[in-house]
Design a protein around this motif. Structure first.
Motif, PDB file in Angstrom:
ATOM      1  N   VAL A  16      36.341  49.021  33.912  1.00 52.62           N
ATOM      2  CA  VAL A  16      36.795  47.915  34.127  1.00 52.62           C
ATOM      3  C   VAL A  16      37.052  47.216  32.491  1.00 52.62           C
ATOM      4  O   VAL A  16      36.244  47.988  31.386  1.00 52.62           O
ATOM      5  CB  VAL A  16      35.549  46.609  34.321  1.00 52.62           C
ATOM      6  N   VAL A  17      38.125  46.544  31.831  1.00 52.87           N
ATOM      7  CA  VAL A  17      38.259  46.569  30.406  1.00 52.87           C
ATOM      8  C   VAL A  17      38.365  44.979  30.077  1.00 52.87           C
ATOM      9  O   VAL A  17      39.118  44.774  31.152  1.00 52.87           O
ATOM     10  CB  VAL A  17      39.730  47.405  29.880  1.00 52.87           C
ATOM     11  N   VAL A  18      37.674  44.034  29.641  1.00 54.45           N
ATOM     12  CA  VAL A  18      37.720  42.641  29.792  1.00 54.45           C
ATOM     13  C   VAL A  18      37.156  42.477  28.481  1.00 54.45           C
ATOM     14  O   VAL A  18      36.752  43.257  27.550  1.00 54.45           O
ATOM     15  CB  VAL A  18      36.446  42.168  31.018  1.00 54.45           C
ATOM     16  N   GLY A  19      37.574  41.040  28.243  1.00 55.27           N
ATOM     17  CA  GLY A  19      37.002  40.986  26.651  1.00 55.27           C
ATOM     18  C   GLY A  19      35.487  40.563  26.885  1.00 55.27           C
ATOM     19  O   GLY A  19      34.977  40.593  27.494  1.00 55.27           O
ATOM     20  N   GLY A  20      35.278  39.899  25.590  1.00 56.23           N
ATOM     21  CA  GLY A  20      33.951  39.247  25.194  1.00 56.23           C
ATOM     22  C   GLY A  20      33.163  40.672  25.167  1.00 56.23           C
ATOM     23  O   GLY A  20      31.104  40.553  25.103  1.00 56.23           O
ATOM     24  N   VAL A  21      32.842  41.596  25.291  1.00 53.59           N
ATOM     25  CA  VAL A  21      32.566  42.423  25.311  1.00 53.59           C
ATOM     26  C   VAL A  21      32.494  43.653  23.884  1.00 53.59           C
ATOM     27  O   VAL A  21      33.727  43.879  23.700  1.00 53.59           O
ATOM     28  CB  VAL A  21      32.074  43.347  26.305  1.00 53.59           C
ATOM     29  N   ALA A  22      31.508  44.940  24.159  1.00 50.35           N
ATOM     30  CA  ALA A  22      32.323  45.848  22.887  1.00 50.35           C
ATOM     31  C   ALA A  22      32.955  46.439  23.253  1.00 50.35           C
ATOM     32  O   ALA A  22      32.541  46.461  24.230  1.00 50.35           O
ATOM     33  CB  ALA A  22      30.638  46.536  22.896  1.00 50.35           C
ATOM     34  N   VAL A  42      45.479  47.544  37.845  1.00 52.44           N
ATOM     35  CA  VAL A  42      44.789  46.177  37.994  1.00 52.44           C
ATOM     36  C   VAL A  42      44.517  45.047  37.242  1.00 52.44           C
ATOM     37  O   VAL A  42      43.808  45.036  36.407  1.00 52.44           O
ATOM     38  CB  VAL A  42      43.544  45.399  39.277  1.00 52.44           C
ATOM     39  N   LEU A  43      45.306  43.779  37.082  1.00 55.88           N
ATOM     40  CA  LEU A  43      45.087  42.896  36.165  1.00 55.88           C
ATOM     41  C   LEU A  43      45.055  41.328  36.404  1.00 55.88           C
ATOM     42  O   LEU A  43      45.958  41.274  37.231  1.00 55.88           O
ATOM     43  CB  LEU A  43      46.859  42.431  35.121  1.00 55.88           C
ATOM     44  N   ALA A  44      43.914  41.148  36.186  1.00 53.20           N
ATOM     45  CA  ALA A  44      43.219  40.005  36.908  1.00 53.20           C
ATOM     46  C   ALA A  44      43.195  38.908  35.199  1.00 53.20           C
ATOM     47  O   ALA A  44      42.944  39.099  34.195  1.00 53.20           O
ATOM     48  CB  ALA A  44      41.733  40.334  37.231  1.00 53.20           C
ATOM     49  N   PRO A  45      43.386  37.370  35.602  1.00 50.09           N
ATOM     50  CA  PRO A  45      43.015  36.542  34.995  1.00 50.09           C
ATOM     51  C   PRO A  45      41.318  36.286  34.343  1.00 50.09           C
ATOM     52  O   PRO A  45      41.522  36.587  33.164  1.00 50.09           O
ATOM     53  CB  PRO A  45      43.445  35.147  35.711  1.00 50.09           C
ATOM     54  N   THR A  46      40.669  36.482  34.729  1.00 53.47           N
ATOM     55  CA  THR A  46      39.380  36.154  34.075  1.00 53.47           C
ATOM     56  C   THR A  46      38.001  37.790  34.450  1.00 53.47           C
ATOM     57  O   THR A  46      38.516  38.502  35.737  1.00 53.47           O
ATOM     58  CB  THR A  46      38.635  35.256  34.919  1.00 53.47           C
ATOM     59  N   ARG A  47      37.474  37.797  33.660  1.00 56.51           N
ATOM     60  CA  ARG A  47      36.321  38.818  33.586  1.00 56.51           C
ATOM     61  C   ARG A  47      35.435  38.892  35.152  1.00 56.51           C
ATOM     62  O   ARG A  47      35.404  39.901  35.021  1.00 56.51           O
ATOM     63  CB  ARG A  47      35.073  38.210  32.800  1.00 56.51           C
ATOM     64  N   GLU A  48      35.518  37.678  35.447  1.00 56.13           N
ATOM     65  CA  GLU A  48      34.422  37.175  36.277  1.00 56.13           C
ATOM     66  C   GLU A  48      35.481  38.516  37.784  1.00 56.13           C
ATOM     67  O   GLU A  48      34.549  39.329  38.239  1.00 56.13           O
ATOM     68  CB  GLU A  48      33.754  36.251  37.372  1.00 56.13           C
ATOM     69  N   LEU A  57      46.816  30.137  32.272  1.00 54.46           N
ATOM     70  CA  LEU A  57      45.812  30.863  30.778  1.00 54.46           C
ATOM     71  C   LEU A  57      47.339  31.451  29.547  1.00 54.46           C
ATOM     72  O   LEU A  57      46.685  32.207  28.623  1.00 54.46           O
ATOM     73  CB  LEU A  57      45.307  31.658  31.255  1.00 54.46           C
ATOM     74  N   GLY A  58      48.200  30.996  30.074  1.00 54.80           N
ATOM     75  CA  GLY A  58      49.184  31.741  28.722  1.00 54.80           C
ATOM     76  C   GLY A  58      49.293  33.231  28.428  1.00 54.80           C
ATOM     77  O   GLY A  58      49.461  33.397  27.841  1.00 54.80           O
ATOM     78  N   PHE A  59      48.775  34.270  30.155  1.00 49.24           N
ATOM     79  CA  PHE A  59      48.954  35.125  29.944  1.00 49.24           C
ATOM     80  C   PHE A  59      50.372  35.965  29.810  1.00 49.24           C
ATOM     81  O   PHE A  59      50.454  37.440  30.080  1.00 49.24           O
ATOM     82  CB  PHE A  59      48.157  35.770  31.206  1.00 49.24           C
ATOM     83  N   LEU A  60      51.544  35.380  30.442  1.00 47.92           N
ATOM     84  CA  LEU A  60      52.697  35.575  31.215  1.00 47.92           C
ATOM     85  C   LEU A  60      52.939  36.802  29.329  1.00 47.92           C
ATOM     86  O   LEU A  60      53.871  37.786  29.834  1.00 47.92           O
ATOM     87  CB  LEU A  60      53.723  34.816  30.861  1.00 47.92           C
ATOM     88  N   PRO A  61      53.109  36.026  28.061  1.00 48.22           N
ATOM     89  CA  PRO A  61      54.307  37.417  27.428  1.00 48.22           C
ATOM     90  C   PRO A  61      52.837  38.567  26.930  1.00 48.22           C
ATOM     91  O   PRO A  61      53.727  39.666  27.054  1.00 48.22           O
ATOM     92  CB  PRO A  61      53.928  36.275  26.167  1.00 48.22           C
ATOM     93  N   PRO A  62      51.341  38.691  27.364  1.00 47.81           N
ATOM     94  CA  PRO A  62      50.690  39.736  27.511  1.00 47.81           C
ATOM     95  C   PRO A  62      51.163  40.820  28.055  1.00 47.81           C
ATOM     96  O   PRO A  62      51.454  42.314  28.401  1.00 47.81           O
ATOM     97  CB  PRO A  62      49.308  39.350  27.488  1.00 47.81           C
ATOM     98  N   ILE A  63      51.389  40.542  30.252  1.00 48.57           N
ATOM     99  CA  ILE A  63      51.728  40.272  31.088  1.00 48.57           C
ATOM    100  C   ILE A  63      53.401  41.435  30.755  1.00 48.57           C
ATOM    101  O   ILE A  63      53.713  42.586  31.286  1.00 48.57           O
ATOM    102  CB  ILE A  63      51.633  39.792  32.435  1.00 48.57           C
ATOM    103  N   PRO A  88      44.345  40.883  30.817  1.00 51.56           N
ATOM    104  CA  PRO A  88      45.590  41.437  29.662  1.00 51.56           C
ATOM    105  C   PRO A  88      45.402  41.600  28.072  1.00 51.56           C
ATOM    106  O   PRO A  88      45.657  42.534  27.703  1.00 51.56           O
ATOM    107  CB  PRO A  88      46.581  40.164  29.172  1.00 51.56           C
ATOM    108  N   GLY A  89      44.338  40.222  27.942  1.00 54.13           N
ATOM    109  CA  GLY A  89      44.152  40.408  26.097  1.00 54.13           C
ATOM    110  C   GLY A  89      43.402  41.715  25.603  1.00 54.13           C
ATOM    111  O   GLY A  89      44.188  42.254  25.007  1.00 54.13           O
ATOM    112  N   ARG A  90      42.551  41.840  26.640  1.00 56.07           N
ATOM    113  CA  ARG A  90      41.551  43.567  25.485  1.00 56.07           C
ATOM    114  C   ARG A  90      42.991  44.802  26.428  1.00 56.07           C
ATOM    115  O   ARG A  90      42.649  45.896  25.548  1.00 56.07           O
ATOM    116  CB  ARG A  90      40.263  43.549  26.408  1.00 56.07           C
TER     117      ARG A  90
END
Ligand code: AMP
Length: 442
Positions: A108-114, A80-86, A164-170, A133-135
């Protein structure tokens, strides 16, 4: 009324739904779950607050428990791909809640954490992975994750991904998926790029469109203050002094702006918290939790931080600055009109923002009631105090009408049908979702 048991969901899921206190499916659940259980692709036009998370989580969990198989190391069965960490965290919570008796693993795999704990979780393989998408791309690049065994992909809030500019990563992520997969695609609006992505990803999709009883823009009482930029902060403090602002979400355009406004409010004795992309994950969660539980009356947020967040009972949305796009305005004010409820939205507009206001009025096809702060007189008028019932000016439209308006808007933008295909499929369902009436639980 359809019951969950009628939809053919596994018994372990029905038990979990009972535990959640869900009595009957919401319209999007009733429409989307049967075709998804048959393995069909889905295009869902729906906002948060409609029950869309369960609409995709339940059939996915059903699939996982019906054909149990251990996910291979570094692999996932559902992505499942979601735009935000929350939002990612909320979706994972939903999977865990509905899957509590199903024995499925959810990560869960999101940015901002280890990275470390995520790498460890991926190593053993997961049934469900919810990711931003980024992480996710990081883990793909470092080979801690592979997607060649994924059976289902969900793209949630695709229009927000675009913002959020996530289309290329998607696109890069989708290119790593096997061809033989089920695709679920959700978006509240259908700008051209999103219609294009949907057309590229989906195969013969069932289309389910759920709109609130009346368009958000018609359920929210909207006012605009014309005010000089320098006077905005003081006006905000003045407005928030009114206890009617019991749970207010204040939007700024920038992260620094959010911090500055929150600091100003603190100095003026108005308890508030700021939430934006420069805050750590735990700071964001803390701020959100305080707001949700009513400890913090005012949450100052950027668009990116606020979207997809599930907080009910927001009494007022204040646009401290108008957003860059009129679509973002509709998303913002939608925070106060969840699940068919009304609400109030107040915009503070300085001279430089007038073109943005015109674009908003064009999109919502309404002119906002103006309170001219620069002339003498009370800034309050009584706009924010009168009961919402009395304030509502726009005529009620039928749900079908609302759907048609949204559709024609999307068509005008995309220059083609929602799916990018010339004809609408016979399975397409357009449902008026007067959730407050047909589904009191929402
Ligand atoms: P969502 O649109 O997925 O963000 O869901 C909005 C809210 O509705 C969440 O708090 C869900 O827990 C709740 N919800 C979803 N489906 C149902 C249902 N069938 N009955 C009652 N509540 C529900």
């Amino acid at each position: 009324m359809t019951q969950f048991a009628d939809l053919g969901l596994a018994e372990v899921l029905l038990r979990a739904l009972e535990r959640e206190g869900y009595v009957s499916p919401t319209p999007i659940q009733a429409r989307a779950i049967p075709p998804l259980l048959q393995g069909r692709d889905l295009l869902g036009i729906a906002q948060t607050g409609t029950g869309k998370t369960a609409a995709f989580a339940l059939p996915i969990l059903h699939r996982l428990v019906s054909a149990r198989r251990r996910p291979a190391p570094h692999s996932v069965r559902a992505l499942v791909l979601a735009p935000t960490r929350e939002l990612a965290a909320q979706i994972a919570e939903s999977f865990r809640a509905y899957g509590r008796f199903a024995g499925v693993s959810v990560g869960v795999v999101v940015g901002g954490v280890a990275h470390g704990p995520q790498i460890k979780a991926l190593a053993g393989g997961l049934d469900v992975l919810v990711a931003t998408p980024g992480r996710l791309l990081d883990h793909l690049a470092s080979r801690h994750l592979r997607l060649d065994a994924a059976e289902v992909i969900v793209l949630d809030e695709a229009d927000h991904m675009l913002d959020l500019g996530f289309l290329p990563p998607i696109r890069q992520i989708v290119a790593r998926l096997p061809n033989n997969r089920q695709n679920l695609f959700f978006s509240a609006t259908m700008p051209k790029e999103i219609a294009g992505l949907a057309a590229a990803m989906l195969r013969d999709p069932v289309e389910v469109s759920v709109t609130p009883g009346a368009p958000v823009a018609e359920r929210v009482d909207q006012r605009v203050f014309f005010v000089d930029g320098a006077a905005k902060r003081d006006l905000l403090v003045e407005l928030l002094a009114d206890p009617a602002f019991a749970r207010a979400l204040v939007f700024t355009r920038t992260k620094r702006g959010a911090d500055r406004v929150a600091q100003h409010l603190e100095r003026a004795g108005v308890g508030s918290a700021a939430i934006h992309g420069n805050k750590s994950q735990s700071q964001r969660q803390q701020a959100l939790e305080g707001f949700r539980r009513g400890r913090t009356r005012v949450l100052v947020a950027t668009d990116i931080a606020a979207r997809g967040i599930d907080v009910d009972g927001v009494t007022h949305v204040v646009n401290f600055e108008l957003p860059e796009t009129p679509e973002a305005y509709v998303h913002r004010i939608g925070r106060t009109a969840r699940a068919g409820a009304g609400g109030a939205a107040i915009s503070l507009c300085d001279n430089s923002e007038r073109p943005l206001l015109r674009a908003i009025e064009k999109l919502t096809r309404q002119s906002l009631a103006v309170i001219d702060r620069r002339s003498a007189g009370s800034p309050h008028e009584d706009a924010t105090r009168r009961p919402l019932q009395q304030q509502r000016r726009a005529p009620e439209r039928s749900g079908q009408d609302a759907v048609m308006r949204i559709k024609s808007l999307a068509k005008a933008r995309a220059g083609k049908s929602f799916t990018g295909r010339p004809t609408l499929r016979p399975q397409r369902e357009v449902e008026r979702c007067a959730t407050s009436v047909t589904h009191p639980a929402l």
